[in-house]
Each structure stands twice: as C-alpha cells, then as structure tokens.
Design a protein around this motif. Structure first.
Motif, mmCIF file in Angstrom:
data_model
loop_
_atom_site.group_PDB
_atom_site.id
_atom_site.type_symbol
_atom_site.label_atom_id
_atom_site.label_comp_id
_atom_site.label_asym_id
_atom_site.label_seq_id
_atom_site.Cartn_x
_atom_site.Cartn_y
_atom_site.Cartn_z
ATOM 1 N N PRO A 71 1.015 -1.519 0.567
ATOM 2 C CA PRO A 71 0.105 0.161 -0.119
ATOM 3 C C PRO A 71 0.802 1.455 0.393
ATOM 4 C CG PRO A 71 -0.131 -1.249 2.209
ATOM 5 C CD PRO A 71 0.771 -1.919 0.748
ATOM 6 N N GLU A 72 1.291 1.338 0.907
ATOM 7 C CA GLU A 72 3.300 2.473 0.368
ATOM 8 C C GLU A 72 3.026 3.086 -0.549
ATOM 9 O OE1 GLU A 72 3.640 0.214 4.788
ATOM 10 O OE2 GLU A 72 3.428 -0.807 2.421
ATOM 11 N N ARG A 73 3.659 1.897 -1.810
ATOM 12 C CA ARG A 73 4.040 1.956 -2.934
ATOM 13 C C ARG A 73 2.876 2.364 -3.537
ATOM 14 N NH1 ARG A 73 5.093 -1.479 -7.085
ATOM 15 N NH2 ARG A 73 3.101 -2.064 -6.235
ATOM 16 N N ASP A 74 2.221 1.862 -3.729
ATOM 17 C CA ASP A 74 0.600 2.316 -4.877
ATOM 18 C C ASP A 74 0.077 3.842 -3.629
ATOM 19 O OD1 ASP A 74 1.337 -0.129 -5.044
ATOM 20 O OD2 ASP A 74 -0.590 -1.127 -4.103
ATOM 21 N N LEU A 75 0.064 4.044 -2.770
ATOM 22 C CA LEU A 75 -1.008 5.513 -2.534
ATOM 23 C C LEU A 75 0.314 6.471 -2.507
ATOM 24 C CD1 LEU A 75 -1.407 4.992 1.674
ATOM 25 C CD2 LEU A 75 -2.574 5.786 -0.247
ATOM 26 N N ALA A 76 2.017 5.983 -2.716
ATOM 27 C CA ALA A 76 2.916 7.016 -3.256
ATOM 28 C C ALA A 76 2.904 7.487 -4.482
ATOM 29 C CB ALA A 76 4.193 6.358 -3.055
ATOM 30 N N VAL A 108 5.515 20.550 -3.426
ATOM 31 C CA VAL A 108 5.354 19.725 -2.544
ATOM 32 C C VAL A 108 5.287 19.561 -1.155
ATOM 33 C CG1 VAL A 108 6.052 17.088 -1.258
ATOM 34 C CG2 VAL A 108 6.783 17.608 -3.880
ATOM 35 N N GLU A 109 4.113 19.323 -0.728
ATOM 36 C CA GLU A 109 3.321 19.953 0.618
ATOM 37 C C GLU A 109 3.733 18.425 1.955
ATOM 38 O OE1 GLU A 109 1.173 22.500 1.473
ATOM 39 O OE2 GLU A 109 2.351 22.973 -0.400
ATOM 40 N N PRO A 110 3.643 18.722 2.886
ATOM 41 C CA PRO A 110 4.372 18.661 3.169
ATOM 42 C C PRO A 110 3.420 16.663 3.458
ATOM 43 C CG PRO A 110 3.700 20.100 4.880
ATOM 44 C CD PRO A 110 3.535 20.111 4.141
ATOM 45 N N GLU A 111 1.862 16.796 3.902
ATOM 46 C CA GLU A 111 1.305 15.389 3.363
ATOM 47 C C GLU A 111 1.926 14.201 2.313
ATOM 48 O OE1 GLU A 111 -1.036 18.657 5.671
ATOM 49 O OE2 GLU A 111 0.245 18.390 3.572
ATOM 50 N N LEU A 112 2.254 14.817 1.620
ATOM 51 C CA LEU A 112 2.889 14.014 0.147
ATOM 52 C C LEU A 112 4.074 13.785 0.563
ATOM 53 C CD1 LEU A 112 2.410 13.046 -2.604
ATOM 54 C CD2 LEU A 112 2.980 15.394 -4.029
ATOM 55 N N ASP A 113 4.927 15.044 0.877
ATOM 56 C CA ASP A 113 6.405 14.436 0.800
ATOM 57 C C ASP A 113 6.296 13.235 2.527
ATOM 58 O OD1 ASP A 113 9.040 14.675 2.045
ATOM 59 O OD2 ASP A 113 9.021 16.149 2.766
ATOM 60 N N ALA A 114 5.497 13.120 3.665
ATOM 61 C CA ALA A 114 5.617 11.872 4.158
ATOM 62 C C ALA A 114 4.543 10.556 3.656
ATOM 63 C CB ALA A 114 4.262 12.579 5.435
ATOM 64 N N LEU A 115 3.887 10.659 2.503
ATOM 65 C CA LEU A 115 3.813 9.493 1.724
ATOM 66 C C LEU A 115 4.729 9.443 0.897
ATOM 67 C CD1 LEU A 115 1.047 8.735 1.599
ATOM 68 C CD2 LEU A 115 0.740 9.770 -0.901
#
Length: 337
Positions: free
Chosen positions: A153-158, A204-211
């Motif tokens: 899921p981590e890769r798919d969400l990225a 890149v906002e913090p949320e996308l950076d964290a993703l």
C-alpha cells in the motif's frame, strides 16, 4: 532525391530532442502513410508497425513528387477514415519534415502551405467523477488487501499521491528518480522532466512528502538501503525493478478496482484522470490559468484555460440541478421547471 533517406535524416534530427520511442514511431508512421498515397501505392498493404514489406512500397519515390497538389489529394484520402486529431498530427509531422528539408537546402519551399490544416481542438478534461472519489480511492488503497499476492500500500499510495497532488503524467512518473524530491522541510519540491524536455519544479506539501518517505522506508525494509540510493528509479515493482508503462497502468487500474470506483473513471483516461482531477481541483479552488499552466507543464495557456472553463460549466450544471430551482420553475411556469 530519394525520399526514404530523407525521412531517416529527419527522424535522426528529431531524436536529439529525446522524444519517446512511441513518438518517433508515430512520426515515421504518419510520413509513410501519406507518402504511399502520393506514390499511388496501396496503403492496405502496409503493416501497422515494424519495417516496411519487401519490396519496399516507397523504393524509388523521390521528394520531387511531393507537390502541394499531390499532398492535398493524399491528405484528402488520408483524412477520410480518420479523426481530426490524427489528421492534425500527420499534418504537423509533414510540415516539420518539409521545414527540415528547406533548412537543409533539399527543397526550395514548404508545399504543406497548400494543404488545409484541421482546426485544432483542445480535448476536454476527464477528472474522476464524484466529489469524494479521490478520497475514497486513497482510503481504500491505504489498507492492505489480502486478495493481492504481495500487498504494498505504501508504494501504491505514493503513485496515487504524486498523480493527484502533483499532477504528473505517466511518463513523468516513470522518469522520477529517488532524488527527484528535494529541498528543506517545508520547502520541498519535486523535479519533473516534462514533454519536450521541459523541466519544472512542483511544490510538495508535507502530506505528500510524508507519503513518499513512508514508501521509501517500506522499500528499504523490502530490498535494503542500497535500493533507495540517489539516481535509481523512484517507482519500482514488487521485485524492486523500475516500473514500466504497462505495469504502472495496471497498478492504477487495480487501485480503481480495489476502491470500487471503476465506474467513476472516464473512458480512456486511466492514470490521466488523476492528473485531470488535480488540475480541476486547482481551478475550483481559484488557481489562475497561468498557475495551472506552470504546474502541469502545458506548452499552451489554452490547455490550462480549458480547466477553468469546464469547471465553470460544472458549477452551472450543479446549480441547475438544485431542487429549489426546479420548484421555482414550476411555480413561475418557466420551461424546464
């Protein structure tokens, strides 16, 4: 002069711009398809891809045969069974070809000026349908699916996050490297290699950076620290190899299926629906056409303006669907009320 060597020289000159193999193949296909019509050969004998059959239908054909009159007649036949966009692309290819020949001193002028060009139409955006569809998609993909052979899921969400929150094209996603996201916390940006070699920097906002960081952490656990060394592909498959075009398309389609939103994906959009959703939401939230143009890497302001115009139409449709308006129409006897 013989035509075939000139086509080869033209394609070699275009290769310095680093187009994709698909683009170079499209140039050659358009040149050959019209050339056989000028030469009076049978276009039905041409293969859809790959080398020309033997004997070569263009062997012995010279560039002198390609007059304005001959090209007009050939393009009329070429256009009959094809969509306007295909004719427009072929016209542009032939125009570029003769511009190249004029520059090389092979011909004195460009005969394509005598061939009518189809009106250029900006395609309508195709965002995901449904106000909460992007959120539903992300929420579903964030949960490991036991039906998958190797859930990640981590890769798919990225992947989804970079498309939905940065508006990247399929080819741009595949070109990302592990060092493409850089900068200090709070000022992070992703460097994107867009069409025509144009490079743009997207905040890149913090949320996308964290993703993205969560994905890279999961990748280290799967394949070791060396798998995320700067310079390697950012997006990889479940074996750690760089994702390819078909694999990325399949990944996104599987995400749609897992979230149960396949009916909300416009036909023919696939991953591009995520990019269009990004742009449409920018327009809905007040971004200007020039801001959308820079963020999406458009070459024309008209393409970006289209998102704002479509969004205005969507708003009008939403107002029209308001039940109160229909009640008022009934009371006042307004047609359609």
């Amino acid at each position: 002069m013989p035509l075939l060597p000139l086509i080869a020289d033209f394609l070699a000159s275009r290769a310095t711009r680093k187009p994709s193999p698909h683009t170079l193949a499209a140039y050659r296909r358009d040149l050959v398809a019209v050339a056989v019509l000028v030469a009076g050969r049978d276009p039905a004998a041409l293969p859809r891809s790959g080398p020309l059959p033997a004997p070569d239908p263009l062997a012995g054909v010279c560039v002198d045969a390609f007059t304005g009159r001959a090209l007009r007649a050939a393009f009329a036949r070429f256009a009959a069974p094809r969509a306007a966009a295909s004719v427009q692309r072929a016209w542009s290819t032939w125009n570029s070809f003769f511009t190249f020949l004029v520059g090389e001193g092979v011909v004195a002028g460009n005969p394509m000026l005598a061939v009518a060009r189809p009106a250029s139409q900006v395609p309508l955006p195709k965002p995901l349908r449904g106000e909460q569809t992007p959120e539903r998609l992300l929420a579903a993909v964030a949960v490991p699916d036991g039906r998958q052979r190797d859930p990640w899921p981590e890769r798919d969400l990225a992947v989804l996050g970079l498309a939905l929150c940065a508006g990247l094209r399929l080819a741009e996603l595949l070109a990302l490297r592990t060092g493409s996201v850089s900068g200090r916390p709070g000022e992070r940006r992703v460097e994107v290699a867009g069409k025509g070699g144009r490079v743009r920097m997207i905040p890149v906002e913090p949320e996308l950076d964290a993703l993205v960081e969560a994905y890279l952490d999961s990748r280290r656990r799967r394949f070791g620290a060396r798998s995320v060394e700067v310079g390697g592909a950012l997006l990889v498959d479940r074996w750690g190899a760089p994702l390819r075009r078909g694999g990325l398309q399949y990944l996104v389609e599987s995400c749609y299926r897992r979230a149960g939103v396949t009916d909300r994906v416009p036909r023919g959009a696939r991953l591009h629906a995520l990019r269009h959703t990004f742009a449409t939401r920018l327009a809905e939230d007040g971004a200007s056409a020039s801001e959308i143009m820079r963020l999406l890497g458009h070459a024309s302001l008209a393409s970006s303006q289209n998102y704002i115009e479509v969004t205005a139409g969507q708003q009008r449709a939403a107002i029209r669907a308001n039940r109160t308006n229909r009640v008022l129409g009934t009371l006042l006897g307004v047609p359609g009320g």
